[in-house]
Design a protein around this motif. Sequence first.
Motif, short mmCIF file in Angstrom:
data_model
loop_
_atom_site.label_atom_id
_atom_site.label_comp_id
_atom_site.label_asym_id
_atom_site.label_seq_id
_atom_site.Cartn_x
_atom_site.Cartn_y
_atom_site.Cartn_z
N UNK A 22 -18.10 -5.95 11.48
CA UNK A 22 -18.01 -7.17 12.29
C UNK A 22 -17.07 -7.00 13.48
N UNK A 23 -16.08 -6.15 13.33
CA UNK A 23 -15.10 -5.97 14.40
C UNK A 23 -15.61 -5.04 15.50
N UNK A 24 -16.77 -4.43 15.28
CA UNK A 24 -17.30 -3.48 16.26
C UNK A 24 -16.49 -2.21 16.34
N UNK A 25 -15.83 -1.88 15.23
CA UNK A 25 -14.93 -0.73 15.23
C UNK A 25 -15.67 0.58 15.43
N UNK A 26 -16.94 0.64 15.01
CA UNK A 26 -17.69 1.89 15.17
C UNK A 26 -17.87 2.23 16.65
N UNK A 27 -18.16 1.21 17.45
CA UNK A 27 -18.33 1.43 18.89
C UNK A 27 -17.02 1.85 19.54
N UNK A 28 -15.92 1.24 19.10
CA UNK A 28 -14.62 1.54 19.70
C UNK A 28 -14.11 2.92 19.32
N UNK A 29 -14.37 3.32 18.10
CA UNK A 29 -13.73 4.52 17.58
C UNK A 29 -14.59 5.78 17.61
N UNK A 30 -15.88 5.63 17.78
CA UNK A 30 -16.77 6.80 17.68
C UNK A 30 -16.35 7.95 18.61
N UNK A 31 -16.05 7.69 19.89
CA UNK A 31 -15.65 8.80 20.76
C UNK A 31 -14.36 9.49 20.31
N UNK A 32 -13.37 8.70 19.85
CA UNK A 32 -12.11 9.28 19.40
C UNK A 32 -12.32 10.11 18.14
N UNK A 33 -13.09 9.60 17.21
CA UNK A 33 -13.33 10.33 15.97
C UNK A 33 -14.12 11.60 16.23
N UNK A 34 -15.07 11.53 17.16
CA UNK A 34 -15.86 12.72 17.47
C UNK A 34 -14.97 13.83 17.99
N UNK A 38 -14.78 14.15 13.36
CA UNK A 38 -15.08 13.14 12.35
C UNK A 38 -16.36 12.40 12.75
N UNK A 39 -17.23 12.20 11.81
CA UNK A 39 -18.49 11.50 12.07
C UNK A 39 -18.45 10.12 11.43
N UNK A 40 -18.85 9.10 12.19
CA UNK A 40 -18.90 7.74 11.67
C UNK A 40 -20.24 7.47 11.03
N UNK A 41 -20.20 6.93 9.82
CA UNK A 41 -21.41 6.53 9.10
C UNK A 41 -21.26 5.06 8.77
N UNK A 42 -22.22 4.23 9.21
CA UNK A 42 -22.14 2.78 9.00
C UNK A 42 -23.04 2.40 7.84
N UNK A 43 -22.48 1.73 6.84
CA UNK A 43 -23.24 1.21 5.70
C UNK A 43 -23.60 -0.25 6.00
N UNK A 100 -4.39 -0.93 19.00
CA UNK A 100 -4.72 0.20 19.86
C UNK A 100 -5.57 1.20 19.07
N UNK A 101 -6.75 1.59 19.60
CA UNK A 101 -7.60 2.55 18.89
C UNK A 101 -6.87 3.85 18.54
N UNK A 102 -5.91 4.26 19.39
CA UNK A 102 -5.16 5.48 19.09
C UNK A 102 -4.27 5.28 17.86
N UNK A 103 -3.77 4.05 17.68
CA UNK A 103 -2.98 3.76 16.48
C UNK A 103 -3.85 3.85 15.24
N UNK A 104 -5.06 3.29 15.31
CA UNK A 104 -5.96 3.36 14.16
C UNK A 104 -6.32 4.81 13.85
N UNK A 105 -6.57 5.59 14.89
CA UNK A 105 -6.86 7.01 14.68
C UNK A 105 -5.70 7.70 13.98
N UNK A 106 -4.48 7.40 14.42
CA UNK A 106 -3.30 8.01 13.80
C UNK A 106 -3.18 7.60 12.33
#
Length: 232
Positions: free
Chosen positions: A11-23, A27-32, A108-114
């Motif tokens: 719901x937060x749209x976190x996959x869109x925000x984080x996909x480039x950083x995780x890549x 890291x690969x994002x998988x949405x259930x 901050x997406x960088x904080x979540x990545x950390x």
Amino acid sequence: MGKNILIYNDNTGISRKMRPLFAGENMELVVAESEEELFWQLKDQATKLILIDVELDGRDWGTGVNLISRLRKKTYIPIIVVSAQTAESAKVMALNAGADDYVVDGCNPLELLARVKCQLRRCGQLVNVRANVDGIYRIDGLEVNDMYRKVTVDGREVKLTPIEYKILKLLVQERGRVLSVDRIYESIWKMQAIGADNTIAVHIRHIREKIENNPKDPHYLKVVWGTGYKVG
């Protein structure tokens, strides 16, 4: 082989925000899309962490807390809640139910990545501790079960010769360390290494052919030119 980050209830749209950083961190994002798919994805050994929005909205917190609790009973991998709910009581309930961390949406997406990387490191350390107890060593999809002298890759059993098994086990136990040819030879054969380079190279090649998806570009068993070999 990358690490899969499993997202549920996006719901937060976190996959869109984080996909480039995780890549960028392999890291690969998988949405259930459903609870059924969420629990099914947990069977994938590549799944290393769950990001979940359990809709702790102040009206029906019990539903989200129950889901976290059920997940924790199924897996030891880290669970991070990402929610728009800022109430301290919601955070406490989520953490008590088994979540490893709680992040308010909009951080901050960088904080979540950390935070994700921190949880992955901690989980890896715990796996290594458990390995010392039960004789099971796991590195991504590779598992060496020393109790049964069994090796699997992504759930598929791999048949190694006794010497190949001993070499792989030694390298897995010393994960991340570069072992010289002489060190490997003397540890396995219990005698001084004289002209052991070719012997070890042949065994390493055979192990790679059995455990690597692409032996020419190995993920697990790597050579450090002029120094030796390592796993991880």
